[in-house]
Every structure is written in structure tokens, then in C-alpha cells.
Design an enzyme around this catalytic site. Structure first.
Site, PDB file in Angstrom:
ATOM      1  N   ILE A 125       0.845  -1.207   0.000  1.00  0.00           N
ATOM      2  CA  ILE A 125       0.000   0.000   0.000  1.00  0.00           C
ATOM      3  C   ILE A 125       0.873   1.247   0.000  1.00  0.00           C
ATOM      4  CG2 ILE A 125      -1.916   1.187   1.119  1.00  0.00           C
ATOM      5  CD1 ILE A 125      -2.647  -1.504   2.435  1.00  0.00           C
TER       6      ILE A 125
ATOM      7  N   ASP B  86      12.062   2.590   5.031  1.00  0.00           N
ATOM      8  CA  ASP B  86      11.601   1.197   4.917  1.00  0.00           C
ATOM      9  C   ASP B  86      12.765   0.265   5.267  1.00  0.00           C
ATOM     10  OD1 ASP B  86       9.021  -0.195   3.125  1.00  0.00           O
ATOM     11  OD2 ASP B  86      10.736  -1.436   3.721  1.00  0.00           O
TER      12      ASP B  86
ATOM     13  N   PHE C   1       2.841   3.649   7.312  1.00  0.00           N
ATOM     14  CA  PHE C   1       2.340   2.379   6.768  1.00  0.00           C
ATOM     15  C   PHE C   1       3.134   1.182   7.292  1.00  0.00           C
ATOM     16  CE2 PHE C   1       1.115   5.357   3.382  1.00  0.00           C
ATOM     17  CZ  PHE C   1      -0.124   4.888   2.977  1.00  0.00           C
TER      18      PHE C   1
ATOM     19  N   ALA D 267       4.663  -1.944   8.738  1.00  0.00           N
ATOM     20  CA  ALA D 267       4.141  -2.927   9.692  1.00  0.00           C
ATOM     21  C   ALA D 267       4.532  -4.309   9.225  1.00  0.00           C
ATOM     22  CB  ALA D 267       2.610  -2.842   9.764  1.00  0.00           C
TER      23      ALA D 267
ATOM     24  N   THR E 138      -6.076  -1.018  10.353  1.00  0.00           N
ATOM     25  CA  THR E 138      -6.880  -2.038   9.695  1.00  0.00           C
ATOM     26  C   THR E 138      -8.228  -2.220  10.394  1.00  0.00           C
ATOM     27  OG1 THR E 138      -6.984  -4.426   9.328  1.00  0.00           O
ATOM     28  CG2 THR E 138      -5.575  -3.703  11.104  1.00  0.00           C
ATOM     29  N   ASP E 139      -9.204  -2.720   9.643  1.00  0.00           N
ATOM     30  CA  ASP E 139     -10.496  -3.035  10.264  1.00  0.00           C
ATOM     31  C   ASP E 139     -10.400  -4.238  11.204  1.00  0.00           C
ATOM     32  OD1 ASP E 139     -10.175  -5.006   8.315  1.00  0.00           O
ATOM     33  OD2 ASP E 139     -12.091  -4.634   7.311  1.00  0.00           O
ATOM     34  N   GLU E 140      -9.294  -4.978  11.113  1.00  0.00           N
ATOM     35  CA  GLU E 140      -9.172  -6.191  11.941  1.00  0.00           C
ATOM     36  C   GLU E 140      -9.077  -5.885  13.428  1.00  0.00           C
ATOM     37  OE1 GLU E 140      -6.432  -9.123  10.623  1.00  0.00           O
ATOM     38  OE2 GLU E 140      -6.823  -8.727   8.523  1.00  0.00           O
TER      39      GLU E 140
ATOM     40  N   TYR F 273      -1.207 -10.380  14.822  1.00  0.00           N
ATOM     41  CA  TYR F 273      -1.151  -9.219  13.918  1.00  0.00           C
ATOM     42  C   TYR F 273      -2.152  -8.154  14.337  1.00  0.00           C
ATOM     43  CZ  TYR F 273      -2.448  -6.270   9.964  1.00  0.00           C
ATOM     44  OH  TYR F 273      -2.788  -5.190   9.190  1.00  0.00           O
TER      45      TYR F 273
ATOM     46  N   LYS G   9      -1.711  -4.263  15.896  1.00  0.00           N
ATOM     47  CA  LYS G   9      -2.251  -3.075  15.217  1.00  0.00           C
ATOM     48  C   LYS G   9      -3.196  -2.322  16.160  1.00  0.00           C
ATOM     49  CE  LYS G   9      -1.716  -1.786  11.603  1.00  0.00           C
ATOM     50  NZ  LYS G   9      -0.658  -0.906  11.000  1.00  0.00           N
TER      51      LYS G   9
ATOM     52  N   PRO H  14      -3.180 -12.179  -4.671  1.00  0.00           N
ATOM     53  CA  PRO H  14      -1.999 -12.438  -5.515  1.00  0.00           C
ATOM     54  C   PRO H  14      -1.489 -13.872  -5.412  1.00  0.00           C
ATOM     55  CG  PRO H  14      -1.491 -10.845  -3.781  1.00  0.00           C
ATOM     56  CD  PRO H  14      -2.956 -11.064  -3.730  1.00  0.00           C
TER      57      PRO H  14
ATOM     58  N   TYR I 188      -8.918 -21.549   2.324  1.00  0.00           N
ATOM     59  CA  TYR I 188      -8.866 -21.984   3.733  1.00  0.00           C
ATOM     60  C   TYR I 188     -10.276 -22.429   4.149  1.00  0.00           C
ATOM     61  CZ  TYR I 188      -4.390 -19.477   4.321  1.00  0.00           C
ATOM     62  OH  TYR I 188      -3.099 -19.021   4.234  1.00  0.00           O
TER      63      TYR I 188
END
Ligand code: NAD
Ligand code: TDX
Length: 331
Positions: free
Chosen positions: A12, A33, A77, A79, A120-122, A147, A151, A189, A204
Site C-alpha cells: 500500500i 523502509d 504504513f 508494519a 486495519t479493520d481487523e 497481527y 495493530k 496475488p 482456507y
């Protein structure tokens, strides 16, 4: 404007840098990075002459201090981003996602620099299948994986630094992204490159888990809308009404490749696998006037397939090792 983008060699972040260079010629971009397995300097090759890439970690306090001091805006960004990896070894997730965010926040506080936090929405956990319920900025945090818990912790650090120290910060929580330059460990991907190689896609469990897909260009245009017009201290959820279950995504890909609709395998499920994510982006749309442009999922997928076909040099070096890791996990 002097902009520091952390994680700008990842999926992203690199798309964000491309969009910024294209649309905002007055912005001077520096990328920090660590070039982990997920970062690739060639993702920035098309803009290499317009961007400064610093190889280093967001956990390196003296380096972060120096770079933040020379910036007007930080967009964070960087992570560790893959749930499956976090189940095998959570340690780099704690370091990069929690300690890295803390390190940036301390530098931002010291130098009075505007900060935007990519999340993230997670962090909200998951929703039941087949209900109209969606996440909003008021949904309680309830993360499931190492993860998403790191976050969530990093988001809470930002909120605390905004309230206690008055840093100028915004947070965005986005749903699942797809598009060019996404690492082939991720769902879309992975299946696209499998299909290019004549391998059957891998689902899965039953494949009924739902993700709310958004094109990476739309995520990044929303980030710029928040930077331009968002209120400091606020959280904005980013999503484009793209709910699909994993089976539907695989079937669409099989169709694009001209393969039979049943030409896939069910493999071992992810432990603790979140059932469904769905974003209510009303606040972003109404308060900031943002609208997504890439809302036709099938044509977005077709363009993404074309990108992976045309850029085999970019992903091929990682393919065998990525699949070997999945094979060891029965996936
Ligand atoms: P990615 O794994 O493709 O990229 C992460 C980048 O961060 C890589 O370039 C990597 O080298 C760099 N990095 C890792 N550790 C670092 C460190 N210690 N110091 C400096 N750089 C480091 O991830 P992505 O999918 O592009 O995700 C970017 C951000 O967006 C993350 O914060 C993620 O939580 C968030 N996000 C992702 C999605 C998604 O669908 N991919 C959705 C919502 C939010
Ligand atoms: O081979 C696979 N088969 C499969 O069925 C893989 C790799 C995944 N899946 C499933 C698991 C998920 O239900 O596909 C769905 C998407 O999986 P990922 O691409 O691993 O994404 P997810 O776990 O949903 O998290 C992503 O979106 C939120 C990003 O990786 C995160 O960084 C982001 O925060």
C-alpha cells in the site's frame, strides 16, 4: 511539503508514493523502509528519481528522530502485515507494530509534526456472516490474531499520544486491499500467481469467510482526503462496500483464467480465522466528501491479473519460498 512515508516499499505504501508523485508534484517524498521480505525497492523504481529511499527500521530511534525532524507530515504504513506469519512468530509484529509506532510517536511529539496512522479493520475483531452489521468508529476493539492485536495496540498508543500530549494525529482503519505490488503471500496475488503457474487456488476451510475488498488506489485517495480535511484526533474507517466471500473471489478468478468453477482445493483453515469484516464508511463519505472510483470488483481483478502477468520479474523470486512455507502448514 516534506512527507515521510514509512513502509513505502511495501504494497500500500508504494502505491501511495506513486499516487502522491503523480498527483501532488509539490510534495517532497522520503521513504523509510526496512526492506524486509515484504519490502521491495523495485516497487519504487518508476518514481526512483523523485523519491528518497532510506533503508532503516521504524524502531531505530535516532534515525527516526532525524527523519521526523526534517518532515512536515508522517504517514505510517510500515508494519508486519500478514496474519499467517503472526501465528508462526509474533515477535517481529510486537517490535515493528508496537515499538515502531511508539518510536515514531515520540519523535512526532518532540518535533511537533503532523502524523497519520494507517491501520486495519481487523482491530474490531469479526462480525457474524449474513447480518447487516458493519464496523464503525464506535465499534469496540476486539482483535483476534497477534497481527491484529499489535495493530490495535498501536492505534491505542496514537489515541493516547493525541489526548495526553496533544500531538496532531489522525487514524484510518481500512478493509482488505487489492491491486498491484501486493506480496504474493496474500490471498488474491497468491491465487493469481498460482493460476499463472497452472496450480489450483487454495481456499482456507469452507471458503465462506467474508472480506470487504477495496482497490488500493481508493484506500490511498481516502488517506489523502483525511490528511487534507480530517479532524485531528479522529478515526476514519475506509471501505468501499466490497463484501465478497473467499469462494466468490476464487470463482471470479477461475472465470478470468477460463478455468472450471470447481478447479480449486480446500486446505487447512487458519486458526482463529475471522469470519467477516465489513466497513461502514459513512463518516468518511459524508464528512470529507470521499468517494471510491474502483468499485467494479471484476474489472479491478482483471487489471490486477494483467499486472501480475506483465510483472513476473517482480514476484517470481518469492514464489517458491512462499509456497514452501504454506505447504509446511498444510495450506
Ligand atoms: P506490506 O507487508 O506489503 O508492507 C509493509 C512494509 O513495511 C514493507 O515495505 C516492509 O519492508 C516495511 N517494514 C516492515 N517492518 C519495518 C520496520 N521495522 N521498519 C521500517 N519498515 C518496515 O504491508 P501492506 O499490506 O502494504 O500494509 C501497509 C499498512 O496498511 C500496514 O500498516 C497494514 O496494517 C495496513 N493495512 C493493510 C491492509 C491490507 O489489506 N493489506 C488493510 C488495512 C490496513
Ligand atoms: O491462500 C489463502 N487462502 C485463503 O482462503 C490465503 C493466503 C488466504 N485465504 C483467506 C484468509 C482470509 O479469509 O483469504 C482471506 C484473506 O486473507 P489475507 O490475504 O491473508 O488477508 P487478511 O487475513 O484478511 O488480512 C488482510 O486484510 C487486512 C491484510 O493481510 C492485513 O494486513 C489487513 O490488515
Amino acid at each position: 511539503m516534506r512527507l515521510l512515508v514509512t513502509g513505502g516499499a511495501g504494497f500500500i505504501g508504494s502505491n501511495f508514493v506513486h499516487q502522491t508523485v503523480r498527483d501532488r508534484p509539490d510534495v517532497q517524498v522520503t521513504v523509510l523502509d526496512a526492506l524486509t521480505y515484504a519490502g521491495d525497492r523495485t516497487s519504487l523504481a518508476p518514481v526512483a528519481d523523485k523519491v528518497t529511499l532510506v533503508e532503516g527500521s521504524v524502531t531505530d530511534a535516532p534515525l527516526v528522530d532525524e527523519l521526523v525532524a526534517a518532515s512536515d507530515l508522517v504517514v505510517h504504513f510500515a508494519a508486519e502485515s500478514h496474519n499467517d506469519n503472526s501465528l508462526n512468530d509474533p515477535s517481529p509484529f510486537v517490535q515493528t507494530n508496537l515499538v515502531g509506532t511508539f518510536t515514531l510517536l515520540e519523535a512526532v511529539r518532540k518535533h511537533g509534526v503532523r502524523y497519520h496512522h494507517i491501520s486495519t479493520d481487523e482491530v474490531y475483531g469479526d462480525l457474524p456472516l449474513d447480518t447487516p452489521e458493519r464496523f464503525t468508529a464506535e465499534t469496540p476493539y476486539n482483535p483476534s490474531s497477534p497481527y491484529s492485536s499489535t495493530k490495535a495496540g498501536s492505534d491505542l498508543l496514537v489515541r493516547a499520544w493525541a489526548r495526553s500530549f496533544g500531538i496532531e494525529a489522525t487514524i484510518s482503519n481500512c478493509s482488505n486491499n487489492y491491486g498491484p505490488y501486493q506480496h504474493i503471500e496474500k490471498f488474491i496475488p497468491r491465487q493469481v500467481t498460482n493460476l499463472i503457474d497452472g496450480i489450483r487456488p487454495r481456499l482456507y476451510g469452507a471458503g465462506l469467510n467474508v472480506r470487504d475488498w477495496i482497490h488500493v488506489e481508493d484506500h490511498n485517495s481516502a488517506v489523502w482526503a483525511i490528511i487534507d480535511k480530517g479532524r485531528s484526533g479522529e478515526t476514519y474507517l475506509i471501505g468501499a462496500d466490497g463484501e465478497k466471500n473467499n469462494l466468490e473471489v476464487v470463482r471470479t478468478l477461475l472465470e478470468i483464467f477460463g478455468r472450471d468453477a470447481e478447479d480449486f482445493d480446500h486446505v487447512a483453515d487458519r486458526p482463529g480465522h475471522d469470519l467477516r469484516y465489513a466497513i461502514d464508511a459513512t463518516k468518511l463519505r459524508e464528512e470529507l466528501g470521499w468517494t471510491p472510483l474502483y468499485t467494479d470488483f471484476r474489472s479491478g481483478l482483471e487489471a490486477t491479473v494483467d499486472w501480475y502477468r506483465a510483472n513476473e520479474d517482480w514476484w517470481r523470486p518469492a514464489k517458491a519460498a512462499t509456497e514452501a512455507k504454506y505447504a509446511a502448514a498444510g495450506q
